[in-house]
Scaffold this motif. Structure first.
Motif, PDB file in Angstrom:
ATOM      1  N   VAL A   1       0.863  -1.168   0.000  1.00 26.85           N
ATOM      2  CA  VAL A   1       0.000   0.000   0.000  1.00 26.85           C
ATOM      3  C   VAL A   1       0.907   1.228   0.000  1.00 26.85           C
ATOM      4  CG1 VAL A   1      -1.805   1.268   1.243  1.00 26.85           C
ATOM      5  CG2 VAL A   1      -1.796  -1.233   1.282  1.00 26.85           C
ATOM      6  N   GLU A   2       0.641   2.116  -0.928  1.00 29.88           N
ATOM      7  CA  GLU A   2       1.456   3.317  -1.089  1.00 29.88           C
ATOM      8  C   GLU A   2       0.506   4.480  -1.382  1.00 29.88           C
ATOM      9  OE1 GLU A   2       5.440   3.375  -3.414  1.00 29.88           O
ATOM     10  OE2 GLU A   2       3.865   3.955  -4.836  1.00 29.88           O
ATOM     11  N   ASP A   3       0.510   5.490  -0.525  1.00 31.27           N
ATOM     12  CA  ASP A   3      -0.383   6.640  -0.686  1.00 31.27           C
ATOM     13  C   ASP A   3      -1.839   6.210  -0.852  1.00 31.27           C
ATOM     14  OD1 ASP A   3       1.767   8.461  -0.549  1.00 31.27           O
ATOM     15  OD2 ASP A   3       2.161   8.209  -2.689  1.00 31.27           O
ATOM     16  N   GLY A   4      -2.249   5.203  -0.078  1.00 35.13           N
ATOM     17  CA  GLY A   4      -3.628   4.729  -0.121  1.00 35.13           C
ATOM     18  C   GLY A   4      -3.967   3.832  -1.296  1.00 35.13           C
ATOM     19  N   ARG A   5      -3.002   3.590  -2.168  1.00 36.11           N
ATOM     20  CA  ARG A   5      -3.216   2.722  -3.340  1.00 36.11           C
ATOM     21  C   ARG A   5      -2.665   1.338  -3.074  1.00 36.11           C
ATOM     22  NH1 ARG A   5      -0.064   5.205  -8.096  1.00 36.11           N
ATOM     23  NH2 ARG A   5      -0.023   3.008  -8.275  1.00 36.11           N
ATOM     24  N   LYS A  46      10.016  -1.708   0.780  1.00 35.13           N
ATOM     25  CA  LYS A  46      10.345  -1.395   2.176  1.00 35.13           C
ATOM     26  C   LYS A  46       9.787  -0.046   2.618  1.00 35.13           C
ATOM     27  CE  LYS A  46      14.644  -4.033   2.563  1.00 35.13           C
ATOM     28  NZ  LYS A  46      16.110  -3.931   2.812  1.00 35.13           N
ATOM     29  N   ALA A  47       9.593   0.877   1.680  1.00 36.07           N
ATOM     30  CA  ALA A  47       9.074   2.211   2.003  1.00 36.07           C
ATOM     31  C   ALA A  47       7.545   2.257   2.029  1.00 36.07           C
ATOM     32  CB  ALA A  47       9.604   3.228   0.989  1.00 36.07           C
ATOM     33  N   ALA A  48       6.895   1.179   1.657  1.00 37.32           N
ATOM     34  CA  ALA A  48       5.421   1.155   1.611  1.00 37.32           C
ATOM     35  C   ALA A  48       4.839   1.328   3.012  1.00 37.32           C
ATOM     36  CB  ALA A  48       4.947  -0.172   1.018  1.00 37.32           C
ATOM     37  N   SER A  49       3.624   1.855   3.071  1.00 37.18           N
ATOM     38  CA  SER A  49       2.971   2.023   4.367  1.00 37.18           C
ATOM     39  C   SER A  49       2.448   0.697   4.898  1.00 37.18           C
ATOM     40  CB  SER A  49       1.842   3.050   4.282  1.00 37.18           C
ATOM     41  OG  SER A  49       0.892   2.672   3.306  1.00 37.18           O
ATOM     42  N   GLU A  50       2.099  -0.217   3.995  1.00 35.76           N
ATOM     43  CA  GLU A  50       1.652  -1.551   4.375  1.00 35.76           C
ATOM     44  C   GLU A  50       2.056  -2.514   3.267  1.00 35.76           C
ATOM     45  OE1 GLU A  50      -2.463  -1.935   5.778  1.00 35.76           O
ATOM     46  OE2 GLU A  50      -2.559   0.268   5.810  1.00 35.76           O
ATOM     47  N   VAL A  51       2.322  -3.767   3.649  1.00 32.83           N
ATOM     48  CA  VAL A  51       2.669  -4.810   2.691  1.00 32.83           C
ATOM     49  C   VAL A  51       1.933  -6.075   3.107  1.00 32.83           C
ATOM     50  CG1 VAL A  51       4.523  -6.269   1.789  1.00 32.83           C
ATOM     51  CG2 VAL A  51       4.951  -3.830   2.190  1.00 32.83           C
ATOM     52  N   PHE A  52       1.432  -6.799   2.135  1.00 38.84           N
ATOM     53  CA  PHE A  52       0.858  -8.113   2.412  1.00 38.84           C
ATOM     54  C   PHE A  52       1.067  -8.994   1.199  1.00 38.84           C
ATOM     55  CE2 PHE A  52      -2.585  -5.460   0.826  1.00 38.84           C
ATOM     56  CZ  PHE A  52      -3.156  -6.239  -0.165  1.00 38.84           C
ATOM     57  N   ILE A  53       0.966 -10.292   1.422  1.00 41.57           N
ATOM     58  CA  ILE A  53       1.066 -11.246   0.337  1.00 41.57           C
ATOM     59  C   ILE A  53      -0.232 -12.030   0.263  1.00 41.57           C
ATOM     60  CG2 ILE A  53       3.578 -11.433   0.433  1.00 41.57           C
ATOM     61  CD1 ILE A  53       3.239 -14.041   1.987  1.00 41.57           C
ATOM     62  N   VAL A  64       5.093  -7.430   8.169  1.00 40.93           N
ATOM     63  CA  VAL A  64       5.391  -6.287   9.030  1.00 40.93           C
ATOM     64  C   VAL A  64       6.857  -5.889   9.018  1.00 40.93           C
ATOM     65  CG1 VAL A  64       3.378  -6.661  10.493  1.00 40.93           C
ATOM     66  CG2 VAL A  64       5.554  -7.739  11.093  1.00 40.93           C
ATOM     67  N   SER A  65       7.712  -6.741   8.422  1.00 44.18           N
ATOM     68  CA  SER A  65       9.115  -6.356   8.269  1.00 44.18           C
ATOM     69  C   SER A  65       9.711  -7.114   7.091  1.00 44.18           C
ATOM     70  CB  SER A  65       9.919  -6.638   9.544  1.00 44.18           C
ATOM     71  OG  SER A  65      10.024  -8.030   9.787  1.00 44.18           O
ATOM     72  N   ILE A  66      10.696  -6.484   6.490  1.00 44.85           N
ATOM     73  CA  ILE A  66      11.467  -7.084   5.408  1.00 44.85           C
ATOM     74  C   ILE A  66      12.930  -6.850   5.741  1.00 44.85           C
ATOM     75  CG2 ILE A  66      12.009  -7.037   2.946  1.00 44.85           C
ATOM     76  CD1 ILE A  66       9.169  -5.886   2.504  1.00 44.85           C
ATOM     77  N   ASP A  67      13.683  -7.942   5.846  1.00 48.05           N
ATOM     78  CA  ASP A  67      15.062  -7.861   6.330  1.00 48.05           C
ATOM     79  C   ASP A  67      15.024  -7.188   7.700  1.00 48.05           C
ATOM     80  OD1 ASP A  67      15.952  -9.105   3.983  1.00 48.05           O
ATOM     81  OD2 ASP A  67      16.282  -7.184   2.975  1.00 48.05           O
ATOM     82  N   ASP A  68      15.704  -6.090   7.883  1.00 50.70           N
ATOM     83  CA  ASP A  68      15.674  -5.376   9.163  1.00 50.70           C
ATOM     84  C   ASP A  68      14.795  -4.129   9.107  1.00 50.70           C
ATOM     85  OD1 ASP A  68      17.410  -7.186  10.388  1.00 50.70           O
ATOM     86  OD2 ASP A  68      19.188  -6.116   9.674  1.00 50.70           O
ATOM     87  N   GLY A  72       5.687   0.258   7.786  1.00 56.07           N
ATOM     88  CA  GLY A  72       4.686   1.091   8.454  1.00 56.07           C
ATOM     89  C   GLY A  72       4.913   1.131   9.949  1.00 56.07           C
ATOM     90  N   ALA A  73       3.849   0.818  10.709  1.00 54.89           N
ATOM     91  CA  ALA A  73       3.929   0.835  12.170  1.00 54.89           C
ATOM     92  C   ALA A  73       4.408  -0.503  12.735  1.00 54.89           C
ATOM     93  CB  ALA A  73       2.569   1.199  12.758  1.00 54.89           C
ATOM     94  N   GLY A  74       4.694  -1.453  11.856  1.00 59.13           N
ATOM     95  CA  GLY A  74       5.165  -2.757  12.320  1.00 59.13           C
ATOM     96  C   GLY A  74       4.054  -3.711  12.721  1.00 59.13           C
ATOM     97  N   VAL A  75       2.826  -3.335  12.410  1.00 58.94           N
ATOM     98  CA  VAL A  75       1.653  -4.180  12.674  1.00 58.94           C
ATOM     99  C   VAL A  75       0.746  -4.122  11.452  1.00 58.94           C
ATOM    100  CG1 VAL A  75       1.727  -3.848  15.192  1.00 58.94           C
ATOM    101  CG2 VAL A  75       0.386  -2.283  13.776  1.00 58.94           C
TER     102      VAL A  75
END
Length: 101
Positions: A1-5, A46-53, A64-68, A72-75
């Motif tokens: 998720v990036e800028d709500g997209r 890594k800069a995205a606000s949210e990531v999911f698969i 909630v994390s990629i590498d180190d 986003g907020a880690g949740v």
């Protein structure tokens, strides 16, 4: 998720055209959620606000994390939660009223 997209790589990037991914793209369109197919690199991810698969066996799974790097907020974020809820509603409707076509 990036800028709500919600952004997914296009199939030409080499990923499988899975049922869960296709269903989420359809659900997003039906619910006026901006969905886009774009190439992106690891830094953008890594800069995205949210990531999911997505996966047929795991449905929609937050990352909630990629590498180190914390995403986003880690949740799991609100965009993920909304789309996952819509997906679960969709799946429940399919189970409740299966189609033979």
């Amino acid at each position: 998720v990036e800028d709500g997209r919600f952004i997914t790589p296009p199939l030409s990037a080499g990923l499988l055209g899975g049922i869960t991914r296709a269903t989420l793209l359809e659900i997003g369109q039906q619910n006026s959620i901006t969905m886009a197919e774009e190439d992106f690199n690891l830094e953008r991810l890594k800069a995205a606000s949210e990531v999911f698969i997505t996966s047929s066996t795991r449905e929609v799974m937050p990352v909630v994390s990629i590498d180190d790097s914390i995403i986003g907020a880690g949740v799991p974020g609100p965009s993920y939660q909304k789309l996952h809820s819509l997906y679960k509603d969709f799946a429940q409707q399919k189970v409740s009223s299966p189609s033979l076509t």
